[in-house]
Structure formats: C-alpha cells, structure tokens
Design an enzyme around this catalytic site. Structure first.
Site, PDB file in Angstrom:
ATOM      1  N   CYS A   1       0.904  -1.229  -0.010  1.00 50.38           N
ATOM      2  CA  CYS A   1      -0.055   0.003   0.122  1.00 50.38           C
ATOM      3  C   CYS A   1       0.828   1.120  -0.081  1.00 50.38           C
ATOM      4  O   CYS A   1       1.906   1.123  -0.582  1.00 50.38           O
ATOM      5  CB  CYS A   1      -1.020  -0.076   1.202  1.00 50.38           C
ATOM      6  N   VAL A   2       0.409   2.284   0.640  1.00 46.82           N
ATOM      7  CA  VAL A   2       1.204   3.588   0.632  1.00 46.82           C
ATOM      8  C   VAL A   2       2.378   3.572   1.178  1.00 46.82           C
ATOM      9  O   VAL A   2       3.519   4.071   0.908  1.00 46.82           O
ATOM     10  CB  VAL A   2       0.227   5.008   0.867  1.00 46.82           C
TER      11      VAL A   2
END
Length: 472
Positions: free
Chosen positions: A27-28
């Site tokens: 993810c980020v």
C-alpha cells in the site's frame, strides 16, 4: 548491490524465505504479505533492518512498515528477489481471506464496504465542521452569518456540498456493497438512489408522520406499503445490495448474451426494489433503530461507563480490525440523532496512541526508534494510528497500556459531556467535526488534553520500571 535490493533481501530472509510467501502486494507505506507460516518470521531481525519502521499482523496479512515512496522501490526489488509475480491488493486480500474464520470474514466484509467510502464521509465531516463555525454562536453571542449576513450564501453552499454525502449515503454504500458482493457497482448506485428518492417520505420524518397519521402509502394488491425513503440508513441498503448482486448474477447465467442489456438490470432492480420497500426496508429499518436505541439508552444512563469502556477497547478493536463494524452504528446515529457520540471517543483513542508514542521519543535511546516514535505520533495526531500502534506502542507494550488508560478517561469525559460529531478526521483536526446547536469545543478540547497528558506522563513513569527495552 543497491540499498533497496539489500533491504528487500534482508526482509525476505527475516520472514522465512521465498518458500514462506503465498502472496505479496503493498500500500502507500507498507509491504502486505500473506505468509504460509507467520511463526517463521524473525521479528527481531526484521525490525533491526535499518529502513524497516515496524511490522505487525492483521487480517491474516503480515505487514512491514517502510514509509511512503520507499515501499514502492523495495517492493519492486522484493518480488524480483523472491521470484514471485506482482499481486494486486484484491488478490492478496482474497488469499488472506482463505485463512479467516466466519467472524473474521464478516468483519472484513464490512471493512471492505465502508473503507472505500470513508474519504467522502470524512471530507463531508470537515466541511460540516466549517459550516458549524459559520452558523453557530461559538465564540461570540451571535453566529458569524448573523453578524455578517453577506456570508450566509457561502454557508449555504458549504452546507449543500458537505451534506450531500450523508443525504445520499445509501448510494455510496450501494456502490461499494454491490461491488463487494460481485455485482455491478453502477446498479448499486441506482439502488441507493432509489432508496433515498426525494419523492419518498424522508426517513428522518418517519416518526413525526406516524404520530400525525400522515405516513404515505402505496396500495399494492390490497396491501399498504409505506412510501418512505431510507436516507442515512445502513442496514436496508446493505441487505438490498446483497440481494441485488445475487439476482443480477443469476439473471446473467440464465439470460442469452444478446438479451442481457434488456433483461438483467431491469429485472434485478425491479425485483430488488419491490423487496426493499415491501420487506427488506421495513425490517432492517426497525432493526437499525433498535440497535441505535440500545446504544443511545446505554450512553444516556451510563455515559461515563460507556465512554470509558469504548475508549479502553477501541485500540484493541483496531488490532483485530473489528473497529470498522462500528461505522455502521455511527451512520445510524447520525441519521437518527444528528450526530454520533462514538466518533469523539475514537478521536480520544487515536490522540492517546499518538501521545504514548511521543513520550517514547523522549525515553528511547535507539535513534531509529526515536525517529519512528516522533513521526508516528504526528501521524496518529492526524488520524492514522497504525505506525504508532504497531510500530511503537505494541512493540514495547507498556506505552499501549498507558494509551488505552488515557483514552478511557478522555472517552468518559466527552461521553459525560454529551459531545456528538459527524464522522470526520480521527485526530486533532477532528474538533471541527463536533456538531450541535452550540458545539462543545471547550469540553472536547479538554478531552484532548486528557488524551495527551495522561498517556505521556504515564508512559514516562512506567518506563522507569522497565528493564532492557530501550535498544530493542
């Protein structure tokens, strides 16, 4: 060997080698891994790798915190080093779901439905907070728009923009839920809009219409069906979305390809619409109001206990992922009461976790962990608690305990003072989400002070009784 490749190789070795990987994505800020056997992970070695800021396991995914930007580069090297193909987030979620029990699957299902619509809801909460400042007498004897009438139009526009996400909440939920259940998201939007059509009696006016005897009805083959909408309601659109997805998929199987455009969507929407107004809506509306009534009654009679208990257990619920289930209760409370008393307690919990992590910045000697403590505390103060919770507080345990104690006391304070809010930012900016005829910013701010001071002081004191933890 590049630094990123070296990091990827070290992570791979620490988690048990490529043979232990079932699926990998990111993810980020985090690598998100589904492992065959999490007991093979050497967490001490893993978290001593210089760029690694922490690790934790949630929802059968083992997650390694690296940070924004760096995670993309390390992930590219990681899948190359492991000799595996890149997995999408959905594929990794699907892989992790296989290991879940029925309760975990149900919680994950609700999470997958509500998380995608949170940005719209949080934005609406922030804008409604701005509207509150303009339209309520907070800092002066008169609202700003009374003092400066030329600003009234601005407030009305802001309110229109802000309230749209809540007015058409069934459409947002319908889109996300039908997509989750395997149907066409566009039909989910249409279903949600049907349930809050402006030609129907607004759900908020239902009680008054029943009392006045003005509830509108359709006559269907001799039966009276209430012509009411389900604005702000969660359960009606959730169950109707499930039914819609199942009917749509069934119709696709039995309808020839050349006729699907003319048959599938009309039949699915028509049947689901009738079921929604005749059965699903009335039953789930009553159920939702009953659930809301239980929460309201408990907090009315035992506010201090309810606030303390929810504040104490909210962070543990985050660890299990079960905290997402309370979003449905928040939405029901906002629809029926005009605000939720649970969200302010959530804010206290997040602030408390950030405060405990901040205290660790002043306690720890390990420079890497000091840096992580500071950055994760800032993140928690802005509503993102995972780095502080999993990277710092749970790692040393006693900061986590101090944080939930502080959250419990702060939660009791805001509950006793009857503070309610919309769903907004779950950190310090959450103060703008407070609602009411005269939003109680002062007592909410006092709650925040409690959630900051008690975890900081308790963590510093508790550290004096800990041994051999500073260099871990």
């Amino acid at each position: 060997m590049s630094d990123n490749r070296k990091t990827a190789k070290e992570i791979l070795e620490a988690i048990g080698g490529k043979e232990n990987i079932s699926s990998a994505t990111h993810c980020v800020t985090r690598l998100r891994l589904v492992l065959h056997d999490e007991s093979k992970v050497d967490k001490e070695t893993l978290e001593n790798i210089d760029p690694v800021k922490g690790s934790f396991s949630a929802n059968n995914q083992f997650q390694v915190i690296l940070g924004q930007g760096l995670v993309d580069k390390v992930y590219a090297e990681f899948i190359s080093e492991a000799g595996i193909s890149e997995s999408s987030k959905e594929e990794t979620k699907e892989e992790s779901t296989k290991k879940m029990n029925p309760l975990q699957k149900a919680v994950k299902g609700l999470s997958d439905i509500f998380i995608p619509i949170l940005p719209a809801i949080i934005t609406a909460g922030l804008l409604l907070g701005l509207n509150n400042v303009l339209t309520n007498a907070i800092f002066t004897d008169q609202p700003i728009i009374d003092m400066y009438p030329q600003w009234a139009g601005l407030a009305e526009i802001i309110n229109t923009i802000a309230s749209t996400a809540f007015v058409f909440l069934p459409a947002l939920i319908g889109w996300s839920a039908v997509r989750k259940f395997g149907g066409s998201p566009l039909l989910g939007i249409v279903l949600g809009l049907i349930l809050c059509h402006p030609g129907l009696l607004n759900a908020n006016d239902y009680a008054g219409a029943v009392e006045d005897g003005t509830l509108p009805f359709w006559n269907l083959f001799g039966f009276d069906i209430a012509a009411m909408g389900y604005q702000g309601q969660v359960l009606p659109v959730l169950l109707a979305s499930y039914v819609l997805a199942k009917i749509e998929n069934f119709m696709k199987k039995i309808t020839p390809d050349s006729f699907q455009l003319l048959v599938v969507a009309p039949v699915a929407l028509l049947i689901t619409g009738f079921l929604a107004f005749i059965l699903i809506g009335p039953v789930t509306f009553a159920l939702g109001n009953s659930i809301t009534g239980v929460f309201v009654s408990l907090f009315d009679q035992f506010a201090i206990v309810g606030g303390a208990v929810y504040g104490l257990f909210y962070a543990p619920l985050v660890i299990t992922g079960m905290h997402h289930t309370f979003l449905a209760v928040d939405f029901q409370l906002i629809a029926s009461q005009g605000g939720t008393f649970l969200w302010p307690i959530l804010v206290m919990s997040n602030v408390a976790q950030g405060s405990a992590a901040l205290a660790m910045y002043f306690i720890l000697k390990n420079q890497k962990m000091k840096g992580l403590s500071l950055t994760s505390s800032i993140s928690a103060y802005l509503g993102i608690t995972e780095p502080a919770l999993f990277g710092v507080n749970l790692r040393y345990r006693f900061p986590f305990i101090c944080a939930i104690i502080g959250a419990s006391i702060a939660g009791a304070w805001v509950a006793v003072n009857g503070i309610v809010a919309t769903v907004g930012v779950g950190g310090l900016p959450g103060i703008v989400s407070i609602v009411g005829e005269r939003p109680d910013y002062i007592n909410f701010a006092i709650g925040m002070v409690i959630a900051i001071v008690i975890p900081v002081v308790a963590t510093i004191i508790a550290s004096r009784f800990q041994k051999d933890f500073q260099d871990r």
